[in-house]
Design an enzyme around this catalytic site. Structure first.
Site, mmCIF file in Angstrom:
data_model
loop_
_atom_site.group_PDB
_atom_site.id
_atom_site.type_symbol
_atom_site.label_atom_id
_atom_site.label_comp_id
_atom_site.label_asym_id
_atom_site.label_seq_id
_atom_site.Cartn_x
_atom_site.Cartn_y
_atom_site.Cartn_z
ATOM 1 N N HIS A 88 0.895 -1.175 0.000
ATOM 2 C CA HIS A 88 0.000 0.000 0.000
ATOM 3 C C HIS A 88 0.926 1.216 0.000
ATOM 4 C CE1 HIS A 88 -3.625 2.217 1.859
ATOM 5 N NE2 HIS A 88 -2.628 3.017 2.197
ATOM 6 N N CYS A 126 -3.767 9.798 5.337
ATOM 7 C CA CYS A 126 -4.277 9.559 6.693
ATOM 8 C C CYS A 126 -4.307 10.883 7.453
ATOM 9 C CB CYS A 126 -3.372 8.551 7.409
ATOM 10 S SG CYS A 126 -3.829 8.312 9.125
HETATM 11 P P1 HMG Z 1 -11.297 6.656 21.494
HETATM 12 O O1 HMG Z 1 -11.661 8.051 21.830
HETATM 13 O O2 HMG Z 1 -10.108 6.075 22.142
HETATM 14 O O3 HMG Z 1 -12.511 5.661 21.715
HETATM 15 O O4 HMG Z 1 -11.147 6.592 19.899
HETATM 16 P P2 HMG Z 1 -13.246 5.263 23.045
HETATM 17 O O5 HMG Z 1 -13.329 3.777 23.066
HETATM 18 O O6 HMG Z 1 -12.626 5.959 24.234
HETATM 19 O O7 HMG Z 1 -14.714 5.872 22.832
HETATM 20 C C1 HMG Z 1 -14.920 7.277 22.674
HETATM 21 C C2 HMG Z 1 -16.157 7.484 21.823
HETATM 22 O O8 HMG Z 1 -15.924 6.945 20.503
HETATM 23 C C3 HMG Z 1 -17.395 6.757 22.347
HETATM 24 O O9 HMG Z 1 -18.522 7.515 21.950
HETATM 25 C C4 HMG Z 1 -17.405 5.461 21.571
HETATM 26 O O10 HMG Z 1 -18.679 4.885 21.473
HETATM 27 C C5 HMG Z 1 -16.922 5.943 20.223
HETATM 28 P P3 HMG Z 1 -19.204 8.611 22.915
HETATM 29 O O11 HMG Z 1 -19.548 7.840 24.153
HETATM 30 O O12 HMG Z 1 -18.200 9.686 23.168
HETATM 31 O O13 HMG Z 1 -20.399 9.094 22.134
HETATM 32 N N1 HMG Z 1 -16.262 4.885 19.422
HETATM 33 C C6 HMG Z 1 -16.577 4.628 18.148
HETATM 34 N N2 HMG Z 1 -17.489 5.174 17.318
HETATM 35 C C7 HMG Z 1 -17.551 4.672 16.066
HETATM 36 N N3 HMG Z 1 -16.742 3.676 15.623
HETATM 37 C C8 HMG Z 1 -15.821 3.126 16.431
HETATM 38 C C9 HMG Z 1 -15.733 3.586 17.752
HETATM 39 N N4 HMG Z 1 -14.922 3.268 18.792
HETATM 40 C C10 HMG Z 1 -15.262 4.061 19.797
HETATM 41 N N5 HMG Z 1 -15.023 2.154 15.963
HETATM 42 C C11 HMG Z 1 -11.081 5.442 17.783
HETATM 43 C C12 HMG Z 1 -10.682 5.424 19.264
HETATM 44 C C13 HMG Z 1 -10.330 4.335 17.100
HETATM 45 C C14 HMG Z 1 -12.556 5.228 17.683
HETATM 46 C C15 HMG Z 1 -10.744 6.827 17.196
HETATM 47 O O14 HMG Z 1 -9.412 7.129 17.482
HETATM 48 C C16 HMG Z 1 -10.949 6.857 15.697
HETATM 49 O O15 HMG Z 1 -12.056 6.741 15.191
HETATM 50 N N6 HMG Z 1 -9.853 7.025 14.930
HETATM 51 C C17 HMG Z 1 -9.918 7.104 13.475
HETATM 52 C C18 HMG Z 1 -8.754 6.394 12.914
HETATM 53 C C19 HMG Z 1 -8.762 6.492 11.400
HETATM 54 O O16 HMG Z 1 -9.801 6.436 10.765
HETATM 55 N N7 HMG Z 1 -7.566 6.664 10.804
HETATM 56 C C20 HMG Z 1 -7.436 6.697 9.385
HETATM 57 C C21 HMG Z 1 -7.482 5.309 8.805
HETATM 58 S S1 HMG Z 1 -5.927 4.456 8.988
HETATM 59 C C22 HMG Z 1 -5.050 4.916 7.560
HETATM 60 O O17 HMG Z 1 -5.463 5.781 6.828
HETATM 61 C C23 HMG Z 1 -3.791 4.181 7.230
HETATM 62 C C24 HMG Z 1 -3.964 3.176 6.071
HETATM 63 O O18 HMG Z 1 -4.423 3.831 4.896
HETATM 64 C C25 HMG Z 1 -2.650 2.468 5.756
HETATM 65 C C26 HMG Z 1 -1.482 3.449 5.621
HETATM 66 O O19 HMG Z 1 -1.456 4.246 4.669
HETATM 67 O O20 HMG Z 1 -0.628 3.379 6.531
HETATM 68 C C27 HMG Z 1 -4.978 2.090 6.421
HETATM 69 MG MG MG Z 2 -3.164 4.788 3.471
#
Ligand code: HMG
Ligand code: MG
Length: 299
Positions: free
Chosen positions: A206, A239
């Site tokens: 990737h 990202c």
């Molecule tokens: P957190 O704040 O640690 O989560 O976030 P939490 O467990 O403490 O919960 C806080 C709130 O988030 C709660 O809601 C949970 O219900 C909710 P509230 O009570 O405040 O209303 N929650 C969620 N809601 C929806 N979906 C979930 C979820 N989990 C908890 N799965 C979390 C942790 C992972 C959710 C947050 O940090 C997050 O959403 N991060 C986004 C990460 C992301 O999308 N990154 C980009 C993709 S990775 C990428 O691009 C790399 C890749 O392309 C490869 C490369 O290039 O390297 C793949």
């Molecule tokens: Mg990526």
């Protein structure tokens, strides 16, 4: 001529759209996914089950899975960051689950708010749960070459993480160059080490194209026997939590290069080119890849 098949996994609807200024709602994303299916991409990562407060552009993942009716043999996968994301994806009916551990402590903290050890443990638990429900699993190792926060990453670290994910039952490992910092020499060297330990069929690359080396990196990986790559229509992507993560390798550029090298991809280049135009209209911005301008002149 080389008639081997190379599998292109389109990640535009997820990586491509997660960091755009213009946000497309789930209905618009579904339309794009259906066009990509028609362009005969063998795999598409369609959404991520993440917190919409963290990534507003990915809101509506459930609607996307529920709305995908005719997938015509295309393998549809989703990204999940934690167990809650997995449970939501499973409930929505997702059949291929992709976990996203990074190779460094800080990148995991910034991306998914967990440390390295906790992320690996959580990813392994998700893989095991997915397996017990007969779902297919993919696992990224993000920042596999370089981390925007901690610098160069050792190959041994990546192999160690890959080993743990595979032991948990992952079907595929995707080495991700999150900030486009790898080069053909470093890509060749890491994939060579991986191929010595793992079956090349379960490995994928990737590449973000930040420094214009993504196609060259694909060639280096091909030389080590890798036959699966992620890419994004129009070179979209990045990202939000990795400073310097510019667009991914453009799918149309990848498919064209592979076809000209004699590899089979199944992908309809002309349709891809039309989709680039469609995305550019939807996002109201020019896109990144090179091939679509040339293809439209050829018409
Ligand atoms: P957190 O704040 O640690 O989560 O976030 P939490 O467990 O403490 O919960 C806080 C709130 O988030 C709660 O809601 C949970 O219900 C909710 P509230 O009570 O405040 O209303 N929650 C969620 N809601 C929806 N979906 C979930 C979820 N989990 C908890 N799965 C979390 C942790 C992972 C959710 C947050 O940090 C997050 O959403 N991060 C986004 C990460 C992301 O999308 N990154 C980009 C993709 S990775 C990428 O691009 C790399 C890749 O392309 C490869 C490369 O290039 O390297 C793949
Ligand atoms: Mg990526």
């Amino acid at each position: 001529m080389n008639s081997e098949f190379v599998y292109i996994n389109e990640v535009g609807p997820r990586d491509g759209l997660q960091n755009q200024k213009t946000i497309l709602d789930s209905e618009a994303r579904l339309e794009l996914i259906n066009y990509l299916i028609d362009a005969k991409l063998p795999g598409i990562e369609v959404a991520s089950f993440v917190n919409p407060k963290a990534v507003p552009a990915m809101e509506g993942a459930r609607e996307i899975i529920k709305g995908l009716v005719h997938t015509k043999g295309c393998e549809i996968s989703v990204l999940v960051p934690n167990m809650k994301g997995f449970e939501m994806a499973h409930e929505a009916g997702a059949e291929i689950i992709t976990v996203v551990p990074s190779a460094t402590e800080t990148m995991n903290q910034k991306n998914i708010n967990m440390g390295l050890e906790e992320t690996i443990e959580s990813s392994c638990n998700i893989i095991k749960s997915a397996k017990s429900s007969n779902l297919k699993t993919r696992a990224y190792v993000s920042v596999a070459w370089e981390c925007p926060y901690e610098g160069k990453v050792e190959g041994s670290t990546v192999l160690n993480i890959a080993n743990q994910l595979l032991s948990a039952g992952a079907d595929e490992i995707i080495l991700a160059d999150t900030i486009g910092a790898a080069n053909p020499a470093s890509v060749g060297s890491l994939f060579k080490k991986c191929v010595e330990e793992f079956d090349h069929n379960i490995l994928s690359g990737h590449f973000h194209d930040t420094r214009a080396m993504a196609l060259a990196n694909v060639c280096a990986a091909l030389a080590e026997g890798i036959r699966k790559f992620d890419s994004c229509i129009g070179g979209l992507g990045g990202c939000p939590f990795a400073p310097g993560a510019a667009g991914n390798l453009a799918t149309e550029d990848l498919a064209n290069m592979l076809n000209q090298m004699g590899y089979e991809t199944d992908v309809d280049l002309q349709k891809l080119s039309e989709i680039v135009g469609y995305c550019s209209d939807q996002l109201k911005a020019p896109l990144g890849g090179r091939m679509s301008a040339w293809l439209s002149k050829e018409k």
